[in-house]
Write a protein that holds these residues in place. Structure first.
Motif, PDB file in Angstrom:
ATOM      1  N   SER A  94       0.696  -1.123  -0.027  1.00 57.71           N
ATOM      2  CA  SER A  94      -0.132   0.012   0.118  1.00 57.71           C
ATOM      3  C   SER A  94       0.858   1.202  -0.197  1.00 57.71           C
ATOM      4  O   SER A  94       0.576   2.154   0.765  1.00 57.71           O
ATOM      5  CB  SER A  94      -0.967   0.168   1.376  1.00 57.71           C
ATOM      6  OG  SER A  94       0.091   0.147   2.399  1.00 57.71           O
ATOM      7  N   GLY A  95       1.991   1.256  -0.986  1.00 61.08           N
ATOM      8  CA  GLY A  95       2.592   2.383  -1.017  1.00 61.08           C
ATOM      9  C   GLY A  95       3.431   2.805   0.232  1.00 61.08           C
ATOM     10  O   GLY A  95       4.151   3.994   0.117  1.00 61.08           O
ATOM     11  N   LEU A  96       3.388   2.229   1.223  1.00 67.26           N
ATOM     12  CA  LEU A  96       4.298   2.728   2.472  1.00 67.26           C
ATOM     13  C   LEU A  96       5.828   2.408   2.014  1.00 67.26           C
ATOM     14  O   LEU A  96       6.318   3.603   2.358  1.00 67.26           O
ATOM     15  CB  LEU A  96       4.095   1.444   3.550  1.00 67.26           C
ATOM     16  CG  LEU A  96       4.465   2.121   4.913  1.00 67.26           C
ATOM     17  CD1 LEU A  96       3.833   3.560   5.367  1.00 67.26           C
ATOM     18  CD2 LEU A  96       4.354   0.955   5.974  1.00 67.26           C
ATOM     19  N   MET A  97       6.216   1.732   1.293  1.00 68.63           N
ATOM     20  CA  MET A  97       7.614   1.386   0.901  1.00 68.63           C
ATOM     21  C   MET A  97       7.881   2.505   0.004  1.00 68.63           C
ATOM     22  O   MET A  97       8.774   3.010   0.223  1.00 68.63           O
ATOM     23  CB  MET A  97       7.666  -0.160   0.204  1.00 68.63           C
ATOM     24  CG  MET A  97       9.149  -0.208  -0.376  1.00 68.63           C
ATOM     25  SD  MET A  97       9.416  -1.820  -1.080  1.00 68.63           S
ATOM     26  CE  MET A  97       8.582  -3.073   0.144  1.00 68.63           C
ATOM     27  N   LEU A  98       6.968   2.881  -0.891  1.00 68.18           N
ATOM     28  CA  LEU A  98       7.429   3.964  -1.721  1.00 68.18           C
ATOM     29  C   LEU A  98       7.416   5.276  -0.760  1.00 68.18           C
ATOM     30  O   LEU A  98       8.609   5.969  -1.021  1.00 68.18           O
ATOM     31  CB  LEU A  98       5.973   4.288  -2.665  1.00 68.18           C
ATOM     32  CG  LEU A  98       6.317   4.873  -3.962  1.00 68.18           C
ATOM     33  CD1 LEU A  98       7.454   3.614  -4.749  1.00 68.18           C
ATOM     34  CD2 LEU A  98       5.146   5.157  -4.889  1.00 68.18           C
ATOM     35  N   GLY A  99       6.667   5.491   0.120  1.00 70.39           N
ATOM     36  CA  GLY A  99       6.849   6.810   1.058  1.00 70.39           C
ATOM     37  C   GLY A  99       8.077   6.764   1.808  1.00 70.39           C
ATOM     38  O   GLY A  99       8.738   7.591   1.561  1.00 70.39           O
ATOM     39  N   SER A 100       8.510   5.577   2.160  1.00 68.10           N
ATOM     40  CA  SER A 100       9.460   5.665   3.117  1.00 68.10           C
ATOM     41  C   SER A 100      10.937   5.879   2.035  1.00 68.10           C
ATOM     42  O   SER A 100      11.720   6.644   2.389  1.00 68.10           O
ATOM     43  CB  SER A 100       9.898   4.197   3.641  1.00 68.10           C
ATOM     44  OG  SER A 100      10.243   3.256   2.590  1.00 68.10           O
ATOM     45  N   ILE A 101      10.679   5.349   0.885  1.00 70.55           N
ATOM     46  CA  ILE A 101      11.899   5.631   0.086  1.00 70.55           C
ATOM     47  C   ILE A 101      12.019   7.093  -0.186  1.00 70.55           C
ATOM     48  O   ILE A 101      13.083   7.638  -0.191  1.00 70.55           O
ATOM     49  CB  ILE A 101      11.680   4.684  -1.390  1.00 70.55           C
ATOM     50  CG1 ILE A 101      12.028   3.267  -1.017  1.00 70.55           C
ATOM     51  CG2 ILE A 101      12.758   5.232  -2.432  1.00 70.55           C
ATOM     52  CD1 ILE A 101      11.156   2.565  -2.160  1.00 70.55           C
ATOM     53  N   VAL A 102      10.861   7.689  -0.581  1.00 69.66           N
ATOM     54  CA  VAL A 102      11.041   9.243  -0.818  1.00 69.66           C
ATOM     55  C   VAL A 102      11.554   9.882   0.434  1.00 69.66           C
ATOM     56  O   VAL A 102      12.484  10.571   0.293  1.00 69.66           O
ATOM     57  CB  VAL A 102       9.538   9.712  -0.916  1.00 69.66           C
ATOM     58  CG1 VAL A 102       9.134  11.178  -0.753  1.00 69.66           C
ATOM     59  CG2 VAL A 102       8.964   9.135  -2.413  1.00 69.66           C
ATOM     60  N   LEU A 103      10.866   9.594   1.619  1.00 69.75           N
ATOM     61  CA  LEU A 103      11.679  10.256   2.752  1.00 69.75           C
ATOM     62  C   LEU A 103      13.026  10.016   3.081  1.00 69.75           C
ATOM     63  O   LEU A 103      13.756  11.178   3.084  1.00 69.75           O
ATOM     64  CB  LEU A 103      10.951   9.532   3.952  1.00 69.75           C
ATOM     65  CG  LEU A 103       9.580   9.889   4.006  1.00 69.75           C
ATOM     66  CD1 LEU A 103       8.800   9.270   5.426  1.00 69.75           C
ATOM     67  CD2 LEU A 103       9.161  11.524   4.322  1.00 69.75           C
ATOM     68  N   VAL A 104      13.372   8.859   2.645  1.00 74.67           N
ATOM     69  CA  VAL A 104      15.264   8.655   2.741  1.00 74.67           C
ATOM     70  C   VAL A 104      15.766   9.622   1.735  1.00 74.67           C
ATOM     71  O   VAL A 104      16.731  10.109   2.149  1.00 74.67           O
ATOM     72  CB  VAL A 104      15.573   7.070   2.531  1.00 74.67           C
ATOM     73  CG1 VAL A 104      16.897   7.035   2.207  1.00 74.67           C
ATOM     74  CG2 VAL A 104      14.884   6.190   3.528  1.00 74.67           C
TER      75      VAL A 104
END
Lengths: 677, 409, 103, 222, 171
Positions: free
Chosen positions: A522-532
């Motif tokens: 659910s896009g959580l991984m994507l979010g974290s990549i962006v934050l990193v």
């Protein structure tokens, strides 16, 4: 032949380093090589044994193989201890022994020219033995004993350079703060023993963590509506918080950096601090027992989760404002531990353990890298004075960079990303509240930021101090462990990716692994990549692009927000807060106790002494006056009668014989005539 | 008398048959009286002649040992032929009878006369309990051995009487020394036979002899002398017997070189001969008891020699023992008074006590069989040899081996 | 007069002889011998009663005599040692003069 | 070891005891009255008078009562009375002979002076010691008859001396005979007629004279 | 049976009485030893063989020696043995006391009902005695042993010669 190790022989793993420690203690101060050799040999051996244990554990992951025995029997009650072998123990043993071996080898070089080199290895092997003791223990009592030994070892190692006052103070501080936590832990143990009658985790049905006992505990409610298991769980969590440096009791961890860097690497990155997390993971069934009671207001795990979130955020914030290379890493450890607690709190102890394992490797790598830097830069630790070390310390820089990327959670390649991803995923599924998730995400950004700051400040730009100028790469004995750790930092991630969660499955005891595709996160991984990426970019922008000219040139961030950075730099003034509150309370109580002792108890004793003296004098007077006179009179009369009778004593034997004969005659006559019959 | 089994060989039953023939017809009370008189008569006759020929044998053997023929002159009374001096004892007897019996004026006449009588009386009555043959026990007493040594104890009294009565301070002094010797050797004598009683389990002489029946491995008889403690006890008994009967190395009391003839100085003629007869009777009685206790009394040494009558065996052993006494007399120099008593108190008594312990161990472990038997033997041996060697070394510590300057080594 | 009474008379006679002897003679040794006689008289009594006792098998009388003989021996030895010690002090053993213990 | 000396002693006596029965060297006692030990030759006791032969001892005494021994005997224990008539001696010459020849043996100190001074070898020392008597006066006064002992006995007890003496006497006798023969021859020559008087020569059973190797001594002055 | 008893009794009493009356100490001692023999004979008559031999062994063997040695050691010359006669007064009083005791005893013997049938002479074997001694009376046996040794040592110490004394009380 696959060397397998059954539960009965599990005790060998902690025993070997203990033996090495004893050997180290006994050899004379000059016995440097034997002590070191023994320590490293013991660690290698216990590492091999741990692999064997892992092999047996993986063979049938569901089973909790135990070997219990009676330590001593008092009356009809007996104190029973035991060894426990299950995938959690096995993985942790392998991790601890592997990391310890590498750190021992590293410290061969790091401590080469230290005076009491021998003691250092003795304390290290003592610490490793204690840590392994915690892992293999099947009884809370044995665990507590090893827990204290670990505390002792950390005190000894932190205060290793005891001639430095701040190192001694730091050792004392670490010991006392962890003791406060351990107090809670001890109360928890006692309460548990009182209510269940046994301290063994698994005792084929009668163990504490087995359903029968847990059911009993969960059913009872104690004061203020808490379930018994929750209350005990919280008390145990106090111990874990103290040892793993969680929010209220985290103050000792940064100061513990006074100890030599391998110590920091071993204790304050990989193993000891992880002990708290391991403890909660071990007693997880107990902590999670009260989920069933719907009506109960507070769950032990919710507290853990919130504490974890706060610590993660807090650690990351302070880390940003630190200038000492080891302090930055210390606070990063605090925040990562916060992450693990958060994972435990949200219900997925498997993710916590997975992050613990990966964190142990790359944090140890970072610390050893920092150690290598400090060693190369003649003990210069202030990043403001360092800089431009990437060229001279090529290997250190490469491994340090890998460690940084793993910690920051650079996606896909590094283990940090996968384990942090698992935690965030678990936090996301937590239905109680999403606050910990947001704190976690914020911490991700901050972690990425301060790590890039650290790397930029130390390795790029120009050398900002004399020491930093002529730096040369360290010997192989220090760089080889770095490379090995770097490899692990990368490889370990792939064990627990959502696509192939092998580690999680094994830990949970399932034999076959059914992964699910990366996308349905659910896009959580994507979010974290962006934050990193955000964090890295900010860090690069502020520090990398325009590296600081001189060591005195201001920190760009500080100039931006002087007040907050100063506040964070001072570690949010927690020390002063504690001193103000607890410190003063303590002095007041001491004064009151002294008053009591002097006036109240002292007075009573003095009064009694007085009373005794008085009665003695009264007695003498009475005796002197009245009694003697009467007594002498009677004894005089007695003497006279004796005198009278003595005349019968003529000395002539015939006389005596005659009286005997006459007496006999009289006697017989009496008997005969006196109606004897 | 135990019933005499008809199956025994004739010779064995001969003495009984003879006696029954002689007194068969008498009514009971008288028959018992006559029987005992006969027994007394026989003992006196047999041992009287044995005494006579013993004196002769002693002088002949001493002679032979000193490379001289010994008395061989006295012709038999009426026949001129003289062979081996066999008539010598009768000549001595006549001489002692005819010699004048001088009694000192101030001597205590009664005691002077009484001493030899008491001595001889007590040494003869000791023969009552010695089993000479299978059925030849003069008196069957339950506490036979105790009776024997009780009678023996009176000899000291007689010696004192002799010493005191002859009104001569040297003989009194000699009597005192003789008493000291007799008393200090009475203890080892008594302690020597206690182990036998302990193992045999009874004080009666006949039961002790029956307890020594049977053979081991067909040829080694069960005599106590063949057990370590038995052999040690036998040696101590013989040494103590030598001392008790004032013979050979211990003949201090009537040694010529000492106080003339010790307490016998004032005696002459037949009283003197009586003393000697008493001494010899004592010696014969003690050796008889030694045979009963240690050498299996009248038992034959080998099974196939059983046909020889039991009293013959007793006689043979008696002769051997007496010759042994004479042999010892021919060899050993006289012991000084202090050596004598030190040897008794510091060597024989402790050794006898240890031997007692040894016998207790022996009887307690009698049920051991097979290999244990060897161990039992070994332990018993060590229990005796060990103290013997240790005390021996201590005893002869002061005495350096003699260095003969001129005699060829 | 049953034989038992004869024995008892015999032993009492012996006892009285011992007593008279002990009382009349002034020589310490004779007094001791007198006492020894009295002791023997007692032993005689024991054996007499044992001889005519209903259950002679249990040799209590005999045992008592054995122990009494042993003790009498010890007593005689010590008594005579005392006499010798007295003799050494006052060069004669008349009992009248050995009364230095009087009160 | 305490007992070893004792056993050795017993061994020695046992060896002696057994030895005395079969080893002649051990049992050296001679049972005196029955067996007499050989007296050493030089032993001497009291003197005795030598007679030529055992059959008529009184007749053939060598002693010519010259009383030299009587005079020389230190304790004066010899008493001689000459005989009135003469009798021919061994060489036929008429000689006196002692009527009485007593020696008081209780006085004689057997100094052997009488033997040394006796010109006629008539008195020699005897070896008979068994002369104890109960009568100490007459018993010890030995007269001629008791003293006379044949020359053969002399040979028994003193073989060398006897041989030497006999040799010497034989030589003298031969010399005497030759002188007598010469005298006879001379007388014969002188008287050419008178028949030489047969020298009554008592045939003496003379044992073969020991080969007298030494030169014949000059005949003693008569 | 009474004849033998009477004979033994007479002999023993006679020798005891004479022993007590004699002036010559050695003779009285020897007569007393004779009375001990008489006593042993009585034991034999009564059937207690072991006791008879024990009596002979202990009294005649050992105590007689001690008595005779004591007699010899406590005299300066031969005349000392001829002990002066007991003073008449004491003799008479002794006889008086003795007589009263005798009368009382005789009265007691005749008064008490001792009528007991004369049984056959009981014999007690040494094995039974041994069992008794070692069994119920083992403790008494050990105590007697101790008494004897203590008496032995005490006697030696008491009778030690002057030489030892002079050494002991030398300053």
């Amino acid at each position: 032949m696959k060397m397998t190790l059954s539960a009965q022989h599990l005790w060998l793993i902690p025993a070997l380093p203990l033996l090495a420690a004893a050997l180290g203690a006994l050899t004379p101060r000059s016995g440097r090589t034997p002590a070191a050799g023994a320590a490293i040999g013991a660690m290698v051996l216990s590492f091999l044994l741990s692999c064997g244990a892992l092999a047996t554990a993986l063979a049938h992951p569901a089973a909790h193989a135990t070997a219990n025995f009676t330590w001593f029997a008092v009356g009809d009650g007996a104190v029973r201890l035991g060894w426990l072998l299950d995938p959690l123990t096995a993985f942790m043993c392998v991790m601890v022994s592997f990391v310890s071996t590498l750190i021992f080898i590293f410290s061969l070089g790091y401590m080469k020219d230290d005076a009491n080199f021998k003691q250092f290895f003795c304390f290290l092997s003592l610490f490793a033995a204690a840590m392994l003791g915690i892992l293999v223990a099947n009884s809370l009592l044995l665990l507590f004993v090893s827990w204290e030994l670990v505390g002792l070892a950390s005190y000894l190692l932190i205060g290793f350079w005891f001639h430095k006052p701040e190192a001694a103070a730091a050792a004392k501080k670490a010991f006392i703060v962890t003791r406060i936590g351990d107090l809670g832990f001890l109360l928890g143990i006692l309460w548990l023993y009182d209510s269940t009658g046994s301290l063994l985790f698994y005792d084929n049905g009668a163990g504490v963590l087995e359903p029968t006992a847990l059911g009993g505990l969960a059913a009872q409610t104690t004061l203020c509506g808490l379930a018994l298991s929750t209350a005990i769980g919280l008390l145990i969590f106090c111990g874990a918080a103290g040892k793993s440096g969680q929010f209220p009791l985290h103050v000792w961890l940064p100061d513990a950096m006074e100890g030599p860097t391998p110590v920091s690497a071993l204790i304050h990155a990989a193993t000891m601090v992880a002990a708290g997390v391991f403890l909660i993971a071990r007693v997880y069934p107990l902590m999670a027992a009260d989920q069933l009671l719907a009506g109960v207001p507070v769950h032990a795990l919710t507290v853990v989760a919130f504490i974890g979130a706060i610590t993660a955020l807090l650690g990351a914030l302070i880390a940003v404002a630190q200038n000492d290379i080891k302090r930055v890493l210390a606070f990063s450890t605090v925040s990562q531990l916060g992450y693990m607690m958060l994972a435990l709190g949200v219900g997925s102890w498997v993710a916590a353990v997975f992050h613990l394992l990966t964190h142990a490797f790359f944090k140890a790598l970072l610390f050893l890298g920092a150690g290598s830097v400090i060693h190369a830069a003649h003990h210069e630790q202030d990043i403001r004075k360092l800089g431009g070390l990437s060229q001279p310390l090529r290997v250190t820089f490469a491994t340090f960079a890998i460690g940084m990327m793993a910690l920051a959670g650079v996606p896909f390649l590094f283990s940090g990303f996968w384990s942090k991803e698992a935690i965030l995923h678990a936090a996301h599924e937590w239905e109680v509240s999403h606050l910990p998730l947001f704190a976690g995400l914020a911490a991700v950004v901050l972690t990425a930021f301060y790590m890039t700051r650290l790397v930029a400040e130390t390795f790029f730009g120009k050398a900002r101090s004399h020491a930093a100028e002529h730096v040369h790469e360290n010997s192989a004995v220090m760089t080889v462990p770095l490379v090995l750790l770097a490899v692990c930092a990368i490889a370990l991630g792939f064990l627990g990716t959502p696509a192939f969660p092998w580690l999680q499955a094994r830990l949970l005891g399932e034999t076959e692994v059914h992964g699910h595709s990366l996308l349905d996160g659910s896009g959580l991984m994507l979010g974290s990549i962006v934050l990193v990426a955000l964090g890295l970019g900010a860090g690069w922008a502020v520090y990398w692009r325009t590296p600081r000219a001189k060591d005195t040139s201001p920190d760009p961030l500080a100039s931006a927000a002087p007040a907050t950075i100063a506040f964070l730099g001072a570690r949010m003034k927690f020390d002063e807060l504690y001193a103000a509150t607890l410190g003063r309370l303590n002095t007041f109580l001491a004064a009151f106790a002294d008053f009591l002792d002097h006036w109240v108890w002292g007075g009573a004793v003095n009064f009694l002494a007085l009373l005794g003296e008085f009665s003695g004098t009264v007695n003498r007077e009475a005796d002197e006056g009245g009694l003697n006179a009467g007594f002498d009179a009677t004894s005089e009369k007695l003497r006279q009668t004796g005198q009278a009778y003595s005349h019968a004593q003529t000395g002539g034997t015939h006389g005596y014989l005659r009286t005997v004969a006459i007496g006999f005659v009289v006697l017989v006559l009496l008997v005969m005539l006196g109606g004897g019959r | 008398m135990s019933a005499i089994a008809a199956t025994e060989p004739f010779l064995e039953r001969a003495p009984q048959l003879l006696r029954d023939a002689a007194t068969g017809f008498l009514p009971e009370p008288w028959r018992w009286l006559v029987n005992s008189l006969i027994a007394i008569g026989v003992i006196l006759a047999v041992f009287g002649t044995l005494f006579a020929f013993l004196t002769l044998a002693e002088r002949k053997i001493l002679g032979r040992v000193q490379n001289r023929p010994g008395p061989n002159r006295t012709p038999l009374p009426f026949i001129k032929i003289k062979f081996f001096g066999l008539a010598q004892p009768f000549a001595d007897g006549v001489k002692s009878l005819t010699k004048e019996d001088i009694v000192p004026r101030d001597a205590d006449q009664v005691l002077h006369f009484l001493a030899p009588v008491v001595l001889l009386a007590f040494s003869i009555i000791t023969f009552a309990v010695i089993p000479f043959g299978r059925h030849l026990v003069p008196v069957e007493l339950d506490a036979g051995v105790l009776y024997f040594f009780a009678a023996g104890a009176a000899t000291e009294l007689a010696v004192f009487m002799a010493g005191w009565a002859s009104h001569n301070k040297y003989s009194l002094l000699a009597a005192m020394r003789a008493l000291a010797q007799l008393i200090s050797y009475e203890l080892p004598l008594l302690l020597a036979w206690v182990p036998v009683v302990l193992v045999a389990g009874s004080l009666s002489t006949t039961e002790i002899v029956t307890a020594q029946a049977g053979w081991k491995f067909g040829f080694l008889p069960h005599w106590y002398v063949f057990t370590p403690w038995g052999f040690a006890g036998f040696v101590i008994f013989i040494v103590a017997a030598l001392a008790e009967s004032n013979r050979s190395p211990f003949d201090l009391p009537e040694a010529e070189s000492e106080l003339i003839a010790g307490h016998l100085t004032e005696y002459s003629g037949f009283k003197y001969a009586l003393f000697f007869m008493a001494e010899y009777f004592g010696m014969i009685a003690l050796s008889g008891m030694a045979i009963t206790l240690f050498l299996g009394g009248w038992r034959a040494p080998l099974p196939f020699l059983e046909w020889i009558p039991s009293y013959a065996w007793f006689g043979a052993k008696l002769i051997v023992l007496l010759l042994g006494f004479i042999w010892i007399r021919a060899t050993f120099p006289r012991l000084r008074m202090d050596q004598l008593t030190r040897f008794a108190w510091k060597f024989l008594v402790p050794l006898a006590l240890i031997n007692l312990g040894n016998a207790a161990f022996w009887s307690l472990t009698s049920h051991w069989t097979g290999a244990l038997q060897l161990i039992r033997w070994a332990v018993s041996l060590v229990l005796i040899v060990g103290p013997f060697v240790l005390m021996g070394r201590k005893l002869s510590a002061g005495v350096a081996p003699r260095v003969y300057r001129y005699a060829p080594s | 007069m049953s034989p038992l009474q004869v024995c008892l008379l015999f032993s009492s006679a012996l006892f009285c002889i011992g007593l008279v002897g002990a009382l009349s003679r002034s020589n310490a040794i004779l007094v001791l011998l007198g006492i020894e006689l009295m002791l023997n008289a007692a032993n005689l009594n024991f054996i007499a009663f044992w001889r005519y006792s209903p259950a002679p098998a249990v040799g209590t009388g005999v045992l008592f005599v054995i122990f009494s003989i042993a003790v009498a021996a010890a007593e005689a030895a010590v008594g005579l040692a005392l006499v010798i010690a007295i003799y050494r002090h006052q060069k004669n053993i008349r009992l009248q003069e050995a009364n230095r213990l009087k009160g | 070891m305490l007992g070893s000396g004792l056993l050795q002693g017993l061994g020695v006596t046992a060896k002696n005891f057994v030895g005395s029965f079969h080893d002649p060297a051990r049992l050296t006692t001679t049972e005196y009255p029955e067996v007499k030990t050989k007296l050493p030759e030089a032993y001497r006791n009291f003197p005795f008078l030598v007679s030529e032969n055992a059959t008529d001892p009184m007749g053939t005494l060598r002693c010519v009562a010259c009383q030299i021994c009587e005079k020389e005997c230190p304790p004066q224990c010899i008493f001689i009375e000459k005989s009135k008539d003469k009798k021919p001696d061994a060489t036929g010459k008429l000689q006196l002979f002692p009527a009485v020849f007593d020696i008081d043996v209780s006085v004689c100190m057997s100094c052997q002076i009488c033997v040394e001074v006796c010109p006629f070898d008539a008195i020699k020392m005897d070896q008979d010691f068994e002369i104890a008597t109960t009568d100490r006066f007459t018993g010890l006064m030995l007269d001629k008859h008791a003293l006379a002992k044949p020359n053969s006995y002399f040979h028994e007890i003193h073989p060398t001396d006897a041989a030497e003496v006999d040799g010497r006497l034989a030589a003298e006798r031969k010399a005497a005979e030759e002188k007598a023969k010469a005298a006879a021859a001379a007388k014969a020559a002188l008287a050419a007629a008178p028949k030489p008087a047969p020298a009554a020569l008592a045939a003496t059973a003379k044992p073969p004279a020991a080969p007298s190797a030494e030169a014949p001594k000059t005949p003693p002055a008569a | 049976m009474n004849a033998a008893l009477a004979f033994i009794a007479v002999l023993t009493l006679a020798s005891a009485a004479v022993a007590m009356a004699l002036r010559n100490l050695i003779h009285s001692a020897l007569l007393l030893i004779a009375s001990w023999f008489g006593l042993a004979a009585f034991y034999l008559w009564a059937g207690a063989e072991f006791v008879a031999f024990a009596q002979v062994l202990v009294y005649v063997g050992a105590i007689s020696m001690v008595v005779l040695f004591a007699v010899l050691l406590t005299r300066r010359s031969r005349q000392d043995l001829a002990v002066e006669p007991a003073s008449l007064g004491r003799a008479l009083s002794a006889l008086l006391v003795g007589a009263t005791v005798a009368v009382v005893l005789a009265r007691a013997i005749f008064a008490t009902p001792l009528a007991v049938a004369p049984t056959a002479t009981p014999t007690i074997s040494v094995r039974q005695l041994g069992a008794q001694l070692m069994g119920p009376h083992a403790a008494a046996l050990l105590v007697v042993g101790v008494i004897l040794t203590v008496a032995l040592l005490g006697a030696v110490v008491l009778a030690a010669t002057d030489r030892a004394d002079s050494k002991e009380n030398a300053p």
